[in-house]
Design a protein around this motif. Structure first.
Motif, PDB file in Angstrom:
ATOM      1  N   SER A   1       0.831  -1.203   0.000  1.00  0.00           N
ATOM      2  CA  SER A   1       0.000   0.000   0.000  1.00  0.00           C
ATOM      3  C   SER A   1       0.862   1.248   0.000  1.00  0.00           C
ATOM      4  O   SER A   1       0.506   2.258  -0.577  1.00  0.00           O
ATOM      5  N   SER A   2       2.018   1.207   0.650  1.00  0.00           N
ATOM      6  CA  SER A   2       2.886   2.391   0.633  1.00  0.00           C
ATOM      7  C   SER A   2       3.480   2.598  -0.745  1.00  0.00           C
ATOM      8  O   SER A   2       3.700   3.723  -1.176  1.00  0.00           O
ATOM      9  N   ASN A   3       3.731   1.506  -1.472  1.00  0.00           N
ATOM     10  CA  ASN A   3       4.240   1.646  -2.838  1.00  0.00           C
ATOM     11  C   ASN A   3       3.161   2.204  -3.759  1.00  0.00           C
ATOM     12  O   ASN A   3       3.455   2.969  -4.663  1.00  0.00           O
ATOM     13  N   ALA A   4       1.915   1.815  -3.541  1.00  0.00           N
ATOM     14  CA  ALA A   4       0.831   2.275  -4.408  1.00  0.00           C
ATOM     15  C   ALA A   4       0.453   3.714  -4.111  1.00  0.00           C
ATOM     16  O   ALA A   4      -0.028   4.420  -4.974  1.00  0.00           O
TER      17      ALA A   4
ATOM     18  N   VAL B   1      -1.440  10.451  -3.508  1.00  0.00           N
ATOM     19  CA  VAL B   1      -2.286   9.274  -3.624  1.00  0.00           C
ATOM     20  C   VAL B   1      -2.561   9.042  -5.102  1.00  0.00           C
ATOM     21  O   VAL B   1      -2.938   9.959  -5.830  1.00  0.00           O
ATOM     22  N   THR B   2      -2.393   7.831  -5.565  1.00  0.00           N
ATOM     23  CA  THR B   2      -2.716   7.502  -6.948  1.00  0.00           C
ATOM     24  C   THR B   2      -3.989   6.684  -6.966  1.00  0.00           C
ATOM     25  O   THR B   2      -4.272   5.912  -6.049  1.00  0.00           O
ATOM     26  N   LEU B   3      -4.776   6.886  -7.987  1.00  0.00           N
ATOM     27  CA  LEU B   3      -6.003   6.127  -8.152  1.00  0.00           C
ATOM     28  C   LEU B   3      -5.715   4.847  -8.901  1.00  0.00           C
ATOM     29  O   LEU B   3      -4.841   4.805  -9.770  1.00  0.00           O
ATOM     30  N   PRO B   4      -6.449   3.803  -8.586  1.00  0.00           N
ATOM     31  CA  PRO B   4      -6.229   2.561  -9.335  1.00  0.00           C
ATOM     32  C   PRO B   4      -6.688   2.745 -10.775  1.00  0.00           C
ATOM     33  O   PRO B   4      -7.578   3.531 -11.071  1.00  0.00           O
ATOM     34  N   THR B   5      -6.052   2.027 -11.664  1.00  0.00           N
ATOM     35  CA  THR B   5      -6.431   2.129 -13.075  1.00  0.00           C
ATOM     36  C   THR B   5      -7.722   1.381 -13.325  1.00  0.00           C
ATOM     37  O   THR B   5      -8.048   0.408 -12.639  1.00  0.00           O
TER      38      THR B   5
END
Length: 178
Positions: free
Chosen positions: A5-8, A34-38
């Motif tokens: 989760s920290s990598n994402a 924060v990145t959103l999932p594709t």
């Protein structure tokens, strides 16, 4: 799980110049991004479904063309006869009257100009009604004239007979009866 989760959630920063003026701050000082999932890729439409849709559209087009040319439909052998529908008496009378009219252009122009006059007069009355003291004054004038009309034409029998005679004469004049 925590490392995944920290990598994402973090975006690696580079030490390159962003707008060619100042280098980026270090990752320790910048807030975490924060990145959103594709999104998953759109489902691929099956080729059999596309063929069915295309075939159905072509069938409809053939039927429309056959109906336009008067030929039998592709799915039926004999042409279909539509049952005559009865129109209301008002519509048939209106159609007969319209067929008797010689100058349809003049009648149409007169009807359109009458419609424009009605809409325009409704706008004028609405504008006058919005003025502050005018509606109350016009209402008082209407009540006064109604009282005058009742006194002059409706109160006594000879006056009522004279009014009735005048109304009948006007009615005959409008209808063209001698």
């Amino acid at each position: 799980m925590a490392s995944a989760s920290s990598n994402a959630l973090s975006i690696p920063s580079s030490s390159t110049l962003v707008d060619a003026k100042a280098p980026r701050q270090s990752t320790a000082a910048s807030p975490p991004c924060v990145t959103l999932p594709t999104l998953p890729p759109p489902p691929v439409q099956s080729q059999s479904r596309a063929r069915k849709t295309t075939a159905y559209c072509r069938k409809i087009a053939r039927n429309v063309m056959a109906m336009a040319t008067g030929e039998a439909l592709a799915t039926r052998e004999a042409p279909v006869e539509l049952a005559p529908t009865e129109m209301p008496e008002f519509i048939t009378t209106l159609q007969k009257t319209w067929d008797k009219v010689e100058d349809k252009y003049a009648v149409s122009t007169l009807a359109v100009s009458g419609l424009v006059a009605v809409v325009g007069s409704a706008g004028l009355v609405s504008a006058i009604d919005r003025l502050p003291l005018v509606p109350g004054f016009l209402e008082a004038v209407g009540i006064g004239y109604s009282g005058y009309f009742a006194y002059k034409y409706l109160l006594f029998k000879p006056d009522r007979d004279a009014l009735l005679k005048k109304v009948k004469e006007t009615y005959k004049e409008i209808l063209g009866i001698s």
